[in-house]
Design an enzyme around this catalytic site. Structure first.
Site, short mmCIF file in Angstrom:
data_model
loop_
_atom_site.label_atom_id
_atom_site.label_comp_id
_atom_site.label_asym_id
_atom_site.label_seq_id
_atom_site.Cartn_x
_atom_site.Cartn_y
_atom_site.Cartn_z
N LYS A 84 -0.62 4.93 -48.58
CA LYS A 84 0.79 4.74 -48.96
C LYS A 84 1.39 6.11 -49.28
O LYS A 84 0.83 6.87 -50.08
CB LYS A 84 0.84 3.82 -50.18
CG LYS A 84 2.10 3.01 -50.30
CD LYS A 84 1.90 1.94 -51.37
CE LYS A 84 3.16 1.23 -51.70
NZ LYS A 84 3.02 0.44 -52.91
C1 E4P Z 1 5.53 -1.85 -53.28
O1 E4P Z 1 4.55 -1.71 -52.56
C2 E4P Z 1 5.53 -1.63 -54.73
O2 E4P Z 1 4.22 -1.67 -55.23
C3 E4P Z 1 6.28 -2.68 -55.50
O3 E4P Z 1 6.65 -3.79 -54.76
C4 E4P Z 1 7.23 -2.17 -56.53
O4 E4P Z 1 7.84 -3.23 -57.18
P1 E4P Z 1 8.61 -3.11 -58.58
O5 E4P Z 1 10.02 -2.74 -58.30
O6 E4P Z 1 8.50 -4.48 -59.18
O7 E4P Z 1 7.88 -2.06 -59.38
#
Ligand code: E4P
Length: 216
Positions: A84
């Site tokens: 990522k």
């Molecule tokens: C995406 O891969 C992130 O881990 C995630 O969905 C972030 O979400 P949040 O806005 O609830 O932190």
């Protein structure tokens, strides 16, 4: 639409891995920080629980650092790990590097069609538009998913759209209606997808009637 769980919590991952319809995991540095273990320890455990793509995020901010950290994460389990990368020029350079090596990537923190276009042009395997955070800021998150879907169709990009930052059941169903490829969903929302009051009422009345039925 494929469902992933968005968590680094091993108990949650263990439970949903028995459900059959959750096919992968996404993590991020904030989710990892909640668990009190190192990223390497957590990812090493997750790969034993899930036979699907597992996104592990780099924290380095420079290209060389992202490559080094990404390769270390990928080495934990080349069959499952997706690297990522952040939506920065350094992140997109690293994305193009990994794409050439056929190493899967997930470009995260995507908030606009232009950013998604750059991730797709950089050869990302996945791009992650964030719905909840866009909604919080007063933007139309579902329109973003629709726009990225249109771009994919217009140019035949193979990048898969992971609808992320999901906060509720409507986010999941609206992403599916908009044509998102995947939604990565927190445990609490995943557990709500199956719920409907009429299902509960129906189960209760069937159970009552079954109890009245003579047994052989
Ligand atoms: C995406 O891969 C992130 O881990 C995630 O969905 C972030 O979400 P949040 O806005 O609830 O932190």
């Amino acid at each position: 639409m494929v469902l992933f769980i968005d968590t680094a919590n091993l108990d949650e991952i263990k439970e949903v891995s028995t459900w059959g319809y959750v096919k992968g995991v996404t993590t991020n540095p904030s989710l990892i920080a909640k668990e009190g273990l190192s990223q390497k320890d957590i990812i090493t455990k997750i790969v034993t629980l899930v036979d699907g793509p597992i996104s592990a995020e780099v924290t380095a901010e420079d290209y060389e650092g992202m490559i080094k950290q990404g390769e270390e994460l990928f080495a934990i389990d080349p069959k499952h790990i997706v690297i990522k990368l952040p939506m920065t020029n350094e992140g997109l350079k690293a994305c193009a590097y990994f794409a050439k090596k056929k190493i899967p990537t997930n470009v995260t923190l995507c908030f606009s069609p232009a950013q998604a276009l750059l991730a797709m042009e950089s050869g990302a395997t996945y791009v992650s538009p964030f719905l909840g955070r866009l909604d919080d800021a007063g933007w139309d998150a579902i329109q973003l998913i629709k726009d990225i879907v249109t771009m994919k169709k217009n140019y035949g990009y193979e990048t898969k759209i992971i609808c992320a930052s999901i906060r509720n059941v409507a986010h999941v169903t609206n992403c599916a209606l908009a044509g998102g490829d995947i939604a990565t969903v927190p445990y609490k929302v995943l557990a709500k997808l199956i719920k409907h009051p009429l299902t509960d009422a129906g189960l209760e009345s069937f159970a009552k009637d079954a109890a009245k039925t003579p047994k052989n």
